[in-house]
Design an enzyme around this catalytic site. Sequence first.
Site, PDB file in Angstrom:
ATOM      1  N   ASN A  31       0.824  -1.203   0.000  1.00 18.41           N
ATOM      2  CA  ASN A  31       0.000   0.000   0.000  1.00 18.41           C
ATOM      3  C   ASN A  31       0.858   1.253   0.000  1.00 18.41           C
ATOM      4  OD1 ASN A  31      -2.615   1.611   0.773  1.00 18.41           O
ATOM      5  ND2 ASN A  31      -1.097   2.214   2.295  1.00 18.41           N
ATOM      6  N   GLU A  32       0.747   2.046  -1.037  1.00 15.42           N
ATOM      7  CA  GLU A  32       1.295   3.402  -1.125  1.00 15.42           C
ATOM      8  C   GLU A  32       2.802   3.457  -0.915  1.00 15.42           C
ATOM      9  OE1 GLU A  32      -0.994   6.114   1.257  1.00 15.42           O
ATOM     10  OE2 GLU A  32      -2.817   5.795   0.082  1.00 15.42           O
ATOM     11  N   ASN A  33       3.489   2.393  -1.289  1.00 11.34           N
ATOM     12  CA  ASN A  33       4.946   2.430  -1.175  1.00 11.34           C
ATOM     13  C   ASN A  33       5.585   3.228  -2.312  1.00 11.34           C
ATOM     14  OD1 ASN A  33       5.238   0.588   1.196  1.00 11.34           O
ATOM     15  ND2 ASN A  33       4.155  -0.782  -0.184  1.00 11.34           N
TER      16      ASN A  33
END
Length: 842
Positions: A430-432
């Site tokens: 997630n959202e790396n």
Amino acid sequence: MSLFTSIDLTTGWEFKRSNDTSLQAWRQVDKLPTVVHLDLMRYNLIPDPFRDLNESKVQWVGEESWSYRCSFTPSPKDDADRVALLFEGLDTFAHVKLNGTDILQSNNMFISHHIDVTSLLNFSGKNILEIDFESALLKARDIRREHPEHNYIGHLGEVERLGVRKAPYHWGWDWGPKLMTAGPWRPIRLQKYSSRIEDIWLDYTLDEALKHCEGTIFARVDGCVGDEIRLALRNQEGDVLFEKRLPVHPEGHVQAEFALQNVALWYPHGYGSQSLYYIDGEVFTNDKAVHLLARRVGFRRAELIQEADIYGKAFYFRVNGIDIFAGGNCWIPADSCIPRLSAERYRQWIRLMVEGNQIMTRVWGGGIYEEDIFYDTCDELGILVWQDFMFACGSYPVFPSYLQSVESEARANVRRLRHHPSIIIYAGGNENYYIQETYGLSYDYEGDKDPQSWLKSTFPSRYIYEHLLPRVVSEESSSVVYRPDSPWGDGKPILDPSVGDIHQWEVWHGIMRPYQTYEQIGGRFNSEFGMEAFPHMSTIMRFVSDPKEMYSQSLTMDFHNKARGYERRLGGYILENFRVSTTDFKYWVYLTQLVQSEAMNYAYRGWRRHWGKPSARRSGGALVWQLNDCWPTISWAVVDHYLVKKPAFYSIKRSMEPLSVNVLRKHQDWTAGHACPALVSHYDIWVASSKTTMVKEAVLEVRFISIRTGLDSFPPQKHAVRVQPNSTTTVCQGIPIQNPAGHDTFVICAKLVVDSQVISRHADWPQPYKYLSFDDDRGLVIRFEDDYRHKLRVSASKPVKGLVFSERPGLNFSDNGFDVIPGEEYSIEVRGLQENELLEYI
């Protein structure tokens, strides 16, 4: 030779602070699984961290080491060749001893361990199993110091969390508390056997007609050389459709090809049945059955469609040849202390998704790989699962032992989950890639395809997302789609609306766009977006004990909202849109809920409108952030921690009806530099359909109702409509209408009728609502249909915006937060209203 037996070691446990050497230190544990916060609360050694400001009072727990031990007497070994301990999950740095001998060092809470302890057990007396859990918080800080070569960059929680394979949300998030749990969080089992089946799974393909299935059943056996195994395939009624008995390979592997005619397919709910089958593996030693393992499976063809089109590159799912608009939710862990969640609680959550017409849930990458019951229930009820790996909002390290642990974690969990038909996509986290973009970390997607070079770059965790994890998924569950992250746009900027999925946070976060603009800022798949709201008063009263703290700006209320700048953001959206006519706390709670509900109305209806038609599906789905909460709080959840639904839940439910009529006028924000309001309104009406067949004889009724008088401002209209299957049917677009008072003073109401039944309603109101007056009597009538108080009848003589009934655990409505339009009567089912309980509404 011995039959396989497995005993859960649930009782006989004690715990203590590891460095407490007093004789009175050990205290009895109620049951396993558990985590230390639950055990400390049982003895009133810490207050409930979910209440008041207590979270801050329990932070010391995460800085301590904790010990658990169990005394048990196993049954006689008999003729079993092996006895083993299975640890399904240890949180997180665990040192395990059996009768004083080290048997395990674990540093990853997402991995299970199967340890042969045959030679260490005392079969004639007691055995002592001890587990020491180091502080993950302190250990994480040590690991960072040990690896200065990595630049730790992360949002939310301590950045040291990146080097530890522990649920990220335990470190605190912008909707949840910081509770650094420790303990045996999943079951511990004592197993005795001569041979056992470690795993059983299958690969299969369906023919083009989706009638014929061919595949291979695989099994892995741990046990005696010379064993045989029976592999079988059964339907839900137990009928054996395929069966084969064959020898086990000396290395324990076995496989058998099968074919199945007229296969019953698994569909998402609303599109077909959730047909399930069973694959059985039964191992025989000396012709005697000694272990049976069964897995429930489903057959379906799931595809991620990414074809080039007029909008860029499509992103939507197709199941069994049917295009699916994946309207649904993002799922976070439903409790900070997972062992407290019962199987029934999980079922209640998944049933809520079905009730709300939601098709997909995204298991977010900052939580856990969920419990088996979660996926089992999604299989049963037809919820599609988008499964993230547990990496969230960070640039993760890549030192060798860490990568080894990550690969073991990924392989173990893909193997555990691969039989579930509900799982149709994996994402690396997630959202790396937000972190990569925000901090300018090196990333040449097209030019650098060498994974070894990525390890030496400033964004080394690319190696995890684009090399390690896709390799594991390909080797262990090749039929499931993999994406490096969410959001991810095939190497393009993560907010590129033409490709991949996006997290659309320009509403709420970022530049705080008006929520009325959601339709204009959507992407090919909207996998995160949201608006905050307070929970119902029944929930607030459970986490605020001091009546003096019952106001929106109190310390306790602020403490239970972890979102940065939430007062400015939430207050801004309320003040821009609604009249704050009183400082009454209940009214403020109501306004926050109304803002969230309206925002979800604009998002889901607008993006479902973009579902369009085949070859032009501009939007493939919408997953609200978030469905649920891990504690009682103020957040983006549309259902609070106690399963109490906010009005936004119902707004999504109405937007996702199989047939949904929608009306929208082009709103002009005349306060933004315009001298006067619009004299002419332009409106659109469309019908969104998820039905796979055309609705040939629908009738659309349109009315224009004065907000002041409740009378029709213009003559009503009727349109005969042929609703196209699985598409958006435009009824009218850009229709001008003169505003009789020089500005918008009427509600445009659309009603879809099929076979004399009202299928869907929707109303478009002038924006913003703060300029409208509702001070006069609206003629609202609410009455029970009968003495059982199971059904309400609601009507009004003038338009009513957002009628909300107060909810509590156990009190549920079939609809809530809805508009009441003159000339319409609304039938609302009520469940759980107690005798003499007053029905509260605002």
